[in-house]
Each structure stands twice: as structure tokens, then as C-alpha cells.
Design a protein around this motif. Structure first.
Motif, PDB file in Angstrom:
ATOM      1  N   ALA A  15       0.820  -1.219   0.000  1.00  0.00           N
ATOM      2  CA  ALA A  15       0.000   0.000   0.000  1.00  0.00           C
ATOM      3  C   ALA A  15       0.851   1.265   0.000  1.00  0.00           C
ATOM      4  O   ALA A  15       0.454   2.282  -0.585  1.00  0.00           O
ATOM      5  N   ASN A  16       2.004   1.217   0.652  1.00  0.00           N
ATOM      6  CA  ASN A  16       2.819   2.421   0.837  1.00  0.00           C
ATOM      7  C   ASN A  16       3.965   2.531  -0.157  1.00  0.00           C
ATOM      8  O   ASN A  16       4.831   3.408   0.000  1.00  0.00           O
ATOM      9  N   ALA A  17       3.979   1.697  -1.178  1.00  0.00           N
ATOM     10  CA  ALA A  17       5.122   1.660  -2.091  1.00  0.00           C
ATOM     11  C   ALA A  17       5.389   3.012  -2.750  1.00  0.00           C
ATOM     12  O   ALA A  17       6.531   3.485  -2.803  1.00  0.00           O
ATOM     13  N   GLU A  18       4.340   3.651  -3.242  1.00  0.00           N
ATOM     14  CA  GLU A  18       4.540   4.933  -3.933  1.00  0.00           C
ATOM     15  C   GLU A  18       5.003   6.010  -2.963  1.00  0.00           C
ATOM     16  O   GLU A  18       5.913   6.797  -3.279  1.00  0.00           O
ATOM     17  N   ALA A  19       4.418   6.050  -1.785  1.00  0.00           N
ATOM     18  CA  ALA A  19       4.820   7.045  -0.791  1.00  0.00           C
ATOM     19  C   ALA A  19       6.270   6.840  -0.362  1.00  0.00           C
ATOM     20  O   ALA A  19       7.038   7.803  -0.233  1.00  0.00           O
ATOM     21  N   TRP A  20       6.660   5.577  -0.130  1.00  0.00           N
ATOM     22  CA  TRP A  20       8.034   5.303   0.291  1.00  0.00           C
ATOM     23  C   TRP A  20       9.025   5.655  -0.813  1.00  0.00           C
ATOM     24  O   TRP A  20      10.112   6.189  -0.550  1.00  0.00           O
ATOM     25  N   THR A  21       8.659   5.382  -2.053  1.00  0.00           N
ATOM     26  CA  THR A  21       9.524   5.715  -3.182  1.00  0.00           C
ATOM     27  C   THR A  21       9.799   7.215  -3.217  1.00  0.00           C
ATOM     28  O   THR A  21      10.944   7.654  -3.436  1.00  0.00           O
ATOM     29  N   LYS A  22       8.787   8.029  -2.978  1.00  0.00           N
ATOM     30  CA  LYS A  22       8.969   9.480  -2.956  1.00  0.00           C
ATOM     31  C   LYS A  22       9.892   9.896  -1.819  1.00  0.00           C
ATOM     32  O   LYS A  22      10.772  10.758  -1.999  1.00  0.00           O
ATOM     33  N   VAL A  23       9.714   9.306  -0.656  1.00  0.00           N
ATOM     34  CA  VAL A  23      10.552   9.652   0.491  1.00  0.00           C
ATOM     35  C   VAL A  23      12.022   9.371   0.185  1.00  0.00           C
ATOM     36  O   VAL A  23      12.907  10.201   0.458  1.00  0.00           O
ATOM     37  N   VAL A  24      12.298   8.204  -0.390  1.00  0.00           N
ATOM     38  CA  VAL A  24      13.676   7.828  -0.690  1.00  0.00           C
ATOM     39  C   VAL A  24      14.266   8.710  -1.781  1.00  0.00           C
ATOM     40  O   VAL A  24      15.371   9.260  -1.640  1.00  0.00           O
ATOM     41  N   GLN A  27      14.998  12.216  -0.823  1.00  0.00           N
ATOM     42  CA  GLN A  27      15.942  12.278   0.299  1.00  0.00           C
ATOM     43  C   GLN A  27      15.349  13.026   1.491  1.00  0.00           C
ATOM     44  O   GLN A  27      15.964  13.936   2.059  1.00  0.00           O
ATOM     45  N   ARG A  28      14.168  12.601   1.890  1.00  0.00           N
ATOM     46  CA  ARG A  28      13.450  13.305   2.944  1.00  0.00           C
ATOM     47  C   ARG A  28      13.750  12.794   4.347  1.00  0.00           C
ATOM     48  O   ARG A  28      13.254  13.365   5.323  1.00  0.00           O
ATOM     49  N   LEU A  29      14.550  11.743   4.471  1.00  0.00           N
ATOM     50  CA  LEU A  29      14.953  11.247   5.784  1.00  0.00           C
ATOM     51  C   LEU A  29      16.394  11.686   6.055  1.00  0.00           C
ATOM     52  O   LEU A  29      17.328  11.247   5.376  1.00  0.00           O
ATOM     53  N   ALA A  30      16.561  12.543   7.056  1.00  0.00           N
ATOM     54  CA  ALA A  30      17.888  13.084   7.349  1.00  0.00           C
ATOM     55  C   ALA A  30      18.885  11.992   7.709  1.00  0.00           C
ATOM     56  O   ALA A  30      20.062  12.074   7.337  1.00  0.00           O
ATOM     57  N   SER A  31      18.439  10.971   8.428  1.00  0.00           N
ATOM     58  CA  SER A  31      19.365   9.914   8.832  1.00  0.00           C
ATOM     59  C   SER A  31      19.939   9.189   7.616  1.00  0.00           C
ATOM     60  O   SER A  31      21.121   8.828   7.593  1.00  0.00           O
TER      61      SER A  31
END
Length: 226
Positions: A15-24, A27-31
Motif C-alpha cells: 500500500a505504501n510503495a509509492e509514498a516510500w519511493t517518494k521519500v527515498v 531524500q526526505r529522511l535526514a538519517s
């Protein structure tokens, strides 16, 4: 009726594949941006591999980065939507396969053997022993398994330091993620015992640190096929 956490975990990554792809890709995760992406790439480089298998490749960023460095790399993931995202972003879409981790033992003719198998924040289920044994079947003699995962002491937050299911709500991303993700927390002792039981011998443990906070952003476990 009890919730089937493993099934819910799989559904969340569909369900979250598209959302996670955008995050990666944004580069929206500082860590990841500051620490963990570079850490896993450097750890792989230190192994001097020729062939690498990215287990839980997601949308494919690590496969693309390794291929850019001239390595032969394949990616596998159980989530069909993530595999489709990976194929669409890569000029060599044939490098990605939809496999459950425990299916890797029987995938020899398709995949072959690898100098390094890497699991980058990809081992989230409770029953990992069959998967780790299956990965061992895909490793060359003297091949490595590299796991980057949440640092147990940091991921524990204010909860008891014991193995158990936790839930990621993705609350930092608003309404983009439509399903929460259950994941199984392990102590350091549990990680080490699990690797040994699966036939992997620990070679090193690293704790990449956030450059400003100077706290561990992840844990890197490098093991060799025993």
C-alpha cells in the motif's frame, strides 16, 4: 481475533510503495541523507565484492548506486509495487526479481551466488531464521551478509528493551502513508544469536553516528558464511 502482523507488514509495503519511493528519491529522511546511505555503501565497498544481492531492494536506490560503481548487482523484494518502481527507474529492469526472502534457497538457477548479500533496513519480520538460512545458500564460500538495521538502543525509545512487535505510523509524513507498518524489534543479543543459529559468523559491528547528534543512526552487522 489477533492481528496477523507478518501479513499486515506485507500489506503495508504494498500500500505504501509509492509514498516510500517518494521519500527515498526526494531524500526526505535526514538519517539516510547524512549517515546510513553512505555507511552501507562504504561497508559493501570494504568487502571488495564482484556480485551483490540486495535483499529487500525496495525501489532500487542501492542497486542503482552499486551498478554505477561497476558492480554486478541484483535486487529482490517481496513487494510487487516496489519491484515495479525499481524496474521503472533503472535502464536494466531485468536486474529486479519479486521473491520472498525464504524463497532464495531455491532460486539458485535464477540468481546464482553472491560475494555479498545486503539487507538494508529490510529485516522487519519476527521469523527470520528461514530467510537467513536461505540467504546463506546464495552466498559464495567466504561470502558476506551485511545487515543495516535500526540501532536497538535508539529504536527502543522508552519501551522495554525486550524483543517484540512495534508499529511505525509514519506520522512525520502526513497522510501520504495509508497503512501503519508493524515491525519486530530485536535486542543486540537476539540479533547475534539469530545470526549464529543461521550459520553466519559475525565479523564486525559498526554504529554509524549522526554528525550533529553524535548518536548511533543505525547498526551494521557484517557476517561471513560459516
Amino acid at each position: 481475533m489477533p492481528v496477523d502482523k507478518p501479513a499486515q507488514l506485507i500489506r503495508s509495503w504494498q500500500a505504501n510503495a509509492e509514498a516510500w519511493t517518494k521519500v527515498v528519491r526526494e531524500q526526505r529522511l535526514a538519517s539516510r541523507r547524512l549517515v546510513t546511505d553512505a555507511a552501507v555503501l562504504e561497508a559493501i565497498h570494504q568487502c571488495a565484492p564482484t556480485r551483490v544481492l540486495d535483499v529487500g531492494c525496495g525501489e532500487g536506490w542501492l542497486c542503482r548506486a552499486l551498478a554505477d560503481k561497476g558492480l554486478e548487482v541484483l535486487g529482490v523484494d517481496a513487494s510487487q509495487p516496489l519491484i515495479l518502481q525499481a524496474r521503472a527507474a533503472d535502464p536494466y529492469p531485468q536486474r529486479y526479481y519479486q521473491f520472498g526472502y525464504d524463497q532464495l534457497a531455491e532460486a539458485g538457477q535464477t540468481l546464482g551466488q553472491f560475494d555479498v548479500l545486503v539487507c538494508n533496513f529490510a529485516l522487519l519480520d519476527e521469523e527470520l531464521l528461514p530467510s537467513l538460512k536461505a540467504m546463506r545458500a546464495r552466498a559464495t564460500d567466504g561470502g558476506y551478509l551485511l545487515i543495516q538495521t535500526l540501532h536497538p538502543w535508539q529504536a527502543c525509545v522508552n519501551q522495554p528493551y525486550v524483543d517484540g512487535w512495534r508499529v511505525e505510523q509514519f506520522s512525520d509524513f502526513g497522510n501520504e502513508f495509508t497503512q501503519p507498518m508493524p515491525w519486530f524489534f530485536r535486542t543486540l543479543q537476539s540479533w547475534l544469536a539469530l545470526l549464529a543459529e543461521a550459520g553466519w559468523q559475525l565479523q564486525s559491528l559498526q554504529e554509524p553516528k549522526h554528525p550533529q547528534q553524535m548518536q548511533p543512526a543505525s547498526m551494521l552487522l557484517l557476517s561471513i558464511r560459516a
